[in-house]
Design an enzyme around this catalytic site. Sequence first.
Site, PDB file in Angstrom:
ATOM      1  CE1 TYR A 111       0.759   1.006   4.445  1.00  0.00           C
ATOM      2  CE2 TYR A 111       0.464  -1.377   4.451  1.00  0.00           C
ATOM      3  CZ  TYR A 111       0.902  -0.225   5.071  1.00  0.00           C
ATOM      4  OH  TYR A 111       1.493  -0.292   6.308  1.00  0.00           O
ATOM      5  CG  ASP A 151      -1.789  -0.133  11.781  1.00  0.00           C
ATOM      6  OD1 ASP A 151      -0.751   0.497  12.070  1.00  0.00           O
ATOM      7  OD2 ASP A 151      -1.946  -1.338  12.045  1.00  0.00           O
ATOM      8  CB  ILE A 152       0.185   4.402   7.414  1.00  0.00           C
ATOM      9  CG1 ILE A 152      -1.273   4.661   6.996  1.00  0.00           C
ATOM     10  CG2 ILE A 152       1.126   4.432   6.220  1.00  0.00           C
ATOM     11  CD1 ILE A 152      -1.898   3.563   6.147  1.00  0.00           C
ATOM     12  CD  GLU A 153       2.381  -1.065  11.593  1.00  0.00           C
ATOM     13  OE1 GLU A 153       3.375  -1.814  11.641  1.00  0.00           O
ATOM     14  OE2 GLU A 153       1.327  -1.286  12.214  1.00  0.00           O
ATOM     15  CG  HIS A 154       5.049  -0.852   4.671  1.00  0.00           C
ATOM     16  ND1 HIS A 154       4.625  -0.855   3.364  1.00  0.00           N
ATOM     17  CD2 HIS A 154       4.388  -1.887   5.267  1.00  0.00           C
ATOM     18  CE1 HIS A 154       3.767  -1.834   3.171  1.00  0.00           C
ATOM     19  NE2 HIS A 154       3.590  -2.469   4.310  1.00  0.00           N
TER      20      HIS A 154
END
Length: 311
Positions: A111, A151-154
């Site tokens: 994403y 919940d953005i982690e990359h």
Amino acid sequence: MAKRTQAILLLLLAISLIMSSSHVDGGGIAIYWGQNGNEGTLTQTCSTRKYSYVNIAFLNKFGNGQTPQINLAGHCNPAAGGCTIVSNGIRSCQIQGIKVMLSLGGGIGSYTLASQADAKNVADYLWNNFLGGKSSSRPLGDAVLDGIDFDIEHGSTLYWDDLARYLSAYSKQGKKVYLTAAPQCPFPDRYLGTALNTGLFDYVWVQFYNNPPCQYSSGNINNIINSWNRWTTSINAGKIFLGLPAAPEAAGSGYVPPDVLISRILPEIKKSPKYGGVMLWSKFYDDKNGYSSSILDSVLFLHSEECMTVL
């Protein structure tokens, strides 16, 4: 006898009023559901009455021209249209006053947002397929979710603020679109810092784990309290939640024993007017460890000591 009965009734009424007012001013528990087929259905999750918010995890493929894809692990197969039954669970939760969001991102997935126009396309997709819009291919069926969780982690660090603005604008069409976020505890969050600065987020459940500089460790609560104070005084959000793993094996580090949370951490973080409660990862681990059952009353009520005084 009549006087004694009346006195008992008045006492019960006083206790009820105190508990009810404390609950209104208190917090709730948010849970992530969807990443383990052995954690029960969404309907079963909400029927426990332990959670005030449920994040369906995750839509982990979207942006940059990709066909969006939801991953609900062992629960159902969205590619074959097998997840439309989740609508029954969504409605069951909402009838009980529980807000249900779709969580974007997660630790694994493909994403990103490539541009402002890309953010608009993703917002339109979310509106038509999960919120109040119309689409012939709604992955979770026809139920209308309460909002979107970030919940953005990359991936890209840009354009998440644009996505938040586009989604928030849909609230003007009727039902409010709630925006929530799960940033990492190092401040500011690398991916969501700019988005959170928009002031559009209703609930922010900060992940106080897997980050030693801002988590609980071996009896030391200083790092987690200092980080909590930084978050609650630095961002404009409706309510902020203490995000924790629901079991030791739910995260690489940062697990807080329930007794430590209840006796040492909650009394400190409840001092903030932005206190919203506790977020747990995840329903599967909560089932295994019984974490939410251990902390529920302490999370809900701001002034439990008043109830003890009355009793």
